[in-house]
Motif scaffolding. Structure first.
Motif, PDB file in Angstrom:
ATOM      1  N   LYS A   1      25.270  47.723  51.572  1.00  0.00           N
ATOM      2  CA  LYS A   1      26.371  48.667  51.442  1.00  0.00           C
ATOM      3  C   LYS A   1      25.766  49.997  50.980  1.00  0.00           C
ATOM      4  CE  LYS A   1      30.584  49.294  48.690  1.00  0.00           C
ATOM      5  NZ  LYS A   1      31.451  49.700  49.818  1.00  0.00           N
ATOM      6  N   ASP A   2      26.260  51.106  51.507  1.00  0.00           N
ATOM      7  CA  ASP A   2      25.657  52.411  51.208  1.00  0.00           C
ATOM      8  C   ASP A   2      25.545  52.683  49.710  1.00  0.00           C
ATOM      9  OD1 ASP A   2      27.016  54.253  54.065  1.00  0.00           O
ATOM     10  OD2 ASP A   2      25.246  52.972  53.858  1.00  0.00           O
ATOM     11  N   SER A   3      26.561  52.306  48.952  1.00  0.00           N
ATOM     12  CA  SER A   3      26.591  52.672  47.532  1.00  0.00           C
ATOM     13  C   SER A   3      25.571  51.893  46.691  1.00  0.00           C
ATOM     14  CB  SER A   3      27.995  52.443  46.965  1.00  0.00           C
ATOM     15  OG  SER A   3      28.341  51.069  47.042  1.00  0.00           O
ATOM     16  N   VAL A   4      24.940  50.864  47.255  1.00  0.00           N
ATOM     17  CA  VAL A   4      23.980  50.078  46.468  1.00  0.00           C
ATOM     18  C   VAL A   4      22.561  50.166  47.014  1.00  0.00           C
ATOM     19  CG1 VAL A   4      25.850  48.469  45.926  1.00  0.00           C
ATOM     20  CG2 VAL A   4      24.199  47.866  47.705  1.00  0.00           C
ATOM     21  N   LYS A   5      22.354  50.858  48.109  1.00  0.00           N
ATOM     22  CA  LYS A   5      21.070  50.857  48.809  1.00  0.00           C
ATOM     23  C   LYS A   5      19.879  51.171  47.914  1.00  0.00           C
ATOM     24  CE  LYS A   5      22.225  51.745  53.649  1.00  0.00           C
ATOM     25  NZ  LYS A   5      22.260  52.752  54.736  1.00  0.00           N
ATOM     26  N   ALA A   6      19.985  52.129  47.074  1.00  0.00           N
ATOM     27  CA  ALA A   6      18.842  52.537  46.254  1.00  0.00           C
ATOM     28  C   ALA A   6      18.725  51.727  44.969  1.00  0.00           C
ATOM     29  CB  ALA A   6      18.974  54.022  45.901  1.00  0.00           C
ATOM     30  N   ARG A   7      19.672  50.822  44.732  1.00  0.00           N
ATOM     31  CA  ARG A   7      19.713  50.119  43.439  1.00  0.00           C
ATOM     32  C   ARG A   7      19.585  48.602  43.556  1.00  0.00           C
ATOM     33  NH1 ARG A   7      24.502  50.357  41.017  1.00  0.00           N
ATOM     34  NH2 ARG A   7      25.701  50.806  42.898  1.00  0.00           N
ATOM     35  N   PHE A   8      19.981  48.045  44.676  1.00  0.00           N
ATOM     36  CA  PHE A   8      19.980  46.581  44.839  1.00  0.00           C
ATOM     37  C   PHE A   8      18.892  46.155  45.815  1.00  0.00           C
ATOM     38  CE2 PHE A   8      24.771  45.661  43.857  1.00  0.00           C
ATOM     39  CZ  PHE A   8      24.657  46.375  42.667  1.00  0.00           C
ATOM     40  N   THR A   9      18.365  44.963  45.577  1.00  0.00           N
ATOM     41  CA  THR A   9      17.382  44.370  46.477  1.00  0.00           C
ATOM     42  C   THR A   9      17.794  42.933  46.764  1.00  0.00           C
ATOM     43  OG1 THR A   9      15.606  45.702  45.505  1.00  0.00           O
ATOM     44  CG2 THR A   9      14.952  43.787  46.811  1.00  0.00           C
ATOM     45  N   ILE A  10      17.700  42.522  48.026  1.00  0.00           N
ATOM     46  CA  ILE A  10      17.970  41.138  48.383  1.00  0.00           C
ATOM     47  C   ILE A  10      16.674  40.524  48.885  1.00  0.00           C
ATOM     48  CG2 ILE A  10      18.739  41.726  50.739  1.00  0.00           C
ATOM     49  CD1 ILE A  10      20.753  39.385  50.486  1.00  0.00           C
ATOM     50  N   SER A  11      16.418  39.298  48.457  1.00  0.00           N
ATOM     51  CA  SER A  11      15.186  38.635  48.864  1.00  0.00           C
ATOM     52  C   SER A  11      15.445  37.135  48.969  1.00  0.00           C
ATOM     53  CB  SER A  11      14.065  38.900  47.856  1.00  0.00           C
ATOM     54  OG  SER A  11      14.411  38.413  46.573  1.00  0.00           O
ATOM     55  N   LYS A  12      14.496  36.428  49.599  1.00  0.00           N
ATOM     56  CA  LYS A  12      14.670  34.995  49.787  1.00  0.00           C
ATOM     57  C   LYS A  12      13.407  34.241  49.398  1.00  0.00           C
ATOM     58  CE  LYS A  12      13.543  35.366  54.735  1.00  0.00           C
ATOM     59  NZ  LYS A  12      12.372  34.495  54.848  1.00  0.00           N
ATOM     60  N   ASP A  13      13.606  33.046  48.935  1.00  0.00           N
ATOM     61  CA  ASP A  13      12.515  32.144  48.630  1.00  0.00           C
ATOM     62  C   ASP A  13      12.712  30.918  49.498  1.00  0.00           C
ATOM     63  OD1 ASP A  13      10.791  30.213  47.618  1.00  0.00           O
ATOM     64  OD2 ASP A  13      10.988  30.919  45.568  1.00  0.00           O
ATOM     65  N   ASN A  14      11.948  30.825  50.563  1.00  0.00           N
ATOM     66  CA  ASN A  14      12.133  29.711  51.496  1.00  0.00           C
ATOM     67  C   ASN A  14      11.825  28.366  50.850  1.00  0.00           C
ATOM     68  OD1 ASN A  14      12.900  31.429  53.545  1.00  0.00           O
ATOM     69  ND2 ASN A  14      10.810  31.649  54.330  1.00  0.00           N
ATOM     70  N   GLY A  15      10.942  28.376  49.890  1.00  0.00           N
ATOM     71  CA  GLY A  15      10.519  27.116  49.284  1.00  0.00           C
ATOM     72  C   GLY A  15      11.633  26.364  48.576  1.00  0.00           C
ATOM     73  N   ASN A  16      12.569  27.089  47.986  1.00  0.00           N
ATOM     74  CA  ASN A  16      13.662  26.425  47.279  1.00  0.00           C
ATOM     75  C   ASN A  16      15.020  26.835  47.818  1.00  0.00           C
ATOM     76  OD1 ASN A  16      13.960  28.969  46.285  1.00  0.00           O
ATOM     77  ND2 ASN A  16      13.340  28.494  44.199  1.00  0.00           N
ATOM     78  N   ASP A  17      15.044  27.358  49.062  1.00  0.00           N
ATOM     79  CA  ASP A  17      16.307  27.693  49.729  1.00  0.00           C
ATOM     80  C   ASP A  17      17.187  28.583  48.864  1.00  0.00           C
ATOM     81  OD1 ASP A  17      16.158  24.379  50.883  1.00  0.00           O
ATOM     82  OD2 ASP A  17      15.902  26.151  52.143  1.00  0.00           O
ATOM     83  N   THR A  18      16.583  29.571  48.247  1.00  0.00           N
ATOM     84  CA  THR A  18      17.314  30.447  47.334  1.00  0.00           C
ATOM     85  C   THR A  18      17.228  31.893  47.782  1.00  0.00           C
ATOM     86  OG1 THR A  18      16.928  28.969  45.459  1.00  0.00           O
ATOM     87  CG2 THR A  18      17.486  31.247  44.944  1.00  0.00           C
ATOM     88  N   VAL A  19      18.355  32.584  47.651  1.00  0.00           N
ATOM     89  CA  VAL A  19      18.423  34.021  47.931  1.00  0.00           C
ATOM     90  C   VAL A  19      18.771  34.726  46.631  1.00  0.00           C
ATOM     91  CG1 VAL A  19      19.713  35.819  49.132  1.00  0.00           C
ATOM     92  CG2 VAL A  19      19.030  33.756  50.345  1.00  0.00           C
ATOM     93  N   TYR A  20      18.111  35.824  46.375  1.00  0.00           N
ATOM     94  CA  TYR A  20      18.318  36.582  45.148  1.00  0.00           C
ATOM     95  C   TYR A  20      18.913  37.951  45.449  1.00  0.00           C
ATOM     96  CZ  TYR A  20      15.055  33.102  43.368  1.00  0.00           C
ATOM     97  OH  TYR A  20      14.438  31.927  43.038  1.00  0.00           O
ATOM     98  N   LEU A  21      19.724  38.429  44.522  1.00  0.00           N
ATOM     99  CA  LEU A  21      20.210  39.800  44.563  1.00  0.00           C
ATOM    100  C   LEU A  21      19.829  40.449  43.241  1.00  0.00           C
ATOM    101  CD1 LEU A  21      21.823  41.913  46.200  1.00  0.00           C
ATOM    102  CD2 LEU A  21      23.831  41.240  44.859  1.00  0.00           C
TER     103      LEU A  21
END
Length: 130
Positions: free
Chosen positions: A63-83
Motif C-alpha cells: 500500500k502506498d502509505s506504508v511503502k517506505a516503512r513496512f517490509t514483507i518477507s518469507k521463511d520457506n523453512g517454517n512456512d512463515t511470512v513476516y511483516l
C-alpha cells in the motif's frame, strides 16, 4: 484443513516498531501468494491490502502509505511470512489479517487485494498511540 496463525501484534507508541508473523499449518500453501490485510475499527466490511508477497517469484506489493516503512518477507523453512512495521503511525491501527491466495491481475499488473485470497487467519490487533 489449512490454517494461518498470526502473532506479534500489540500496543506501541507512534514511531515504534512491531513485527507480525504468519505461520501456515501446511506447506501446501507454498505456491500461493501471501498477504497482510488491515481492518480498521468501525469499518468491518473493509479489509485493505497492506503488503503481499508472491511466493513464485518473490515480488512484493505494498500500500502506498506504508511503502517506505513496512517490509514483507518469507521463511520457506517454517512456512512463515513476516511483516516488519517501522515508524508506526496512529493511522496504522487496526486488526491485521494474514491471508493466502492469488494476487489480482488487471491491465498487465498484479495487485494485493482481498478478492483473490482463499485462506485467512483470525487476525492480530495492532494499536498505535499518538
Amino acid at each position: 484443513q489449512v490454517q494461518l496463525v498470526e502473532s506479534g501484534g500489540g500496543l506501541v507508541q507512534s514511531g515504534g516498531s512491531l513485527r507480525l508473523a504468519c505461520t501456515a499449518s501446511s506447506s501446501s500453501l507454498d505456491s500461493y501468494a501471501r498477504g497482510w490485510f488491515r481492518q480498521v475499527p468501525g469499518q468491518e466490511r473493509e479489509r485493505e491490502g497492506v503488503a503481499c508477497i508472491d511466493f513464485s517469484d518473490g515480488n512484493t506489493y505494498f500500500k502506498d502509505s506504508v511503502k517506505a516503512r513496512f517490509t514483507i518477507s518469507k521463511d520457506n523453512g517454517n512456512d512463515t511470512v513476516y511483516l516488519e512495521m517501522n515508524n508506526l503511525k496512529p493511522e496504522d491501527t487496526g486488526t491485521y489479517y494474514c491471508a493466502a491466495g492469488a494476487l489480482q491481475y488487471y491491465d498487465g499488473n498484479n495487485y494485493c487485494t482481498k478478492w483473490g485470497m482463499v485462506y485467512w487467519g483470525k487476525g492480530s490487533l495492532v494499536a498505535v498511540s499518538s
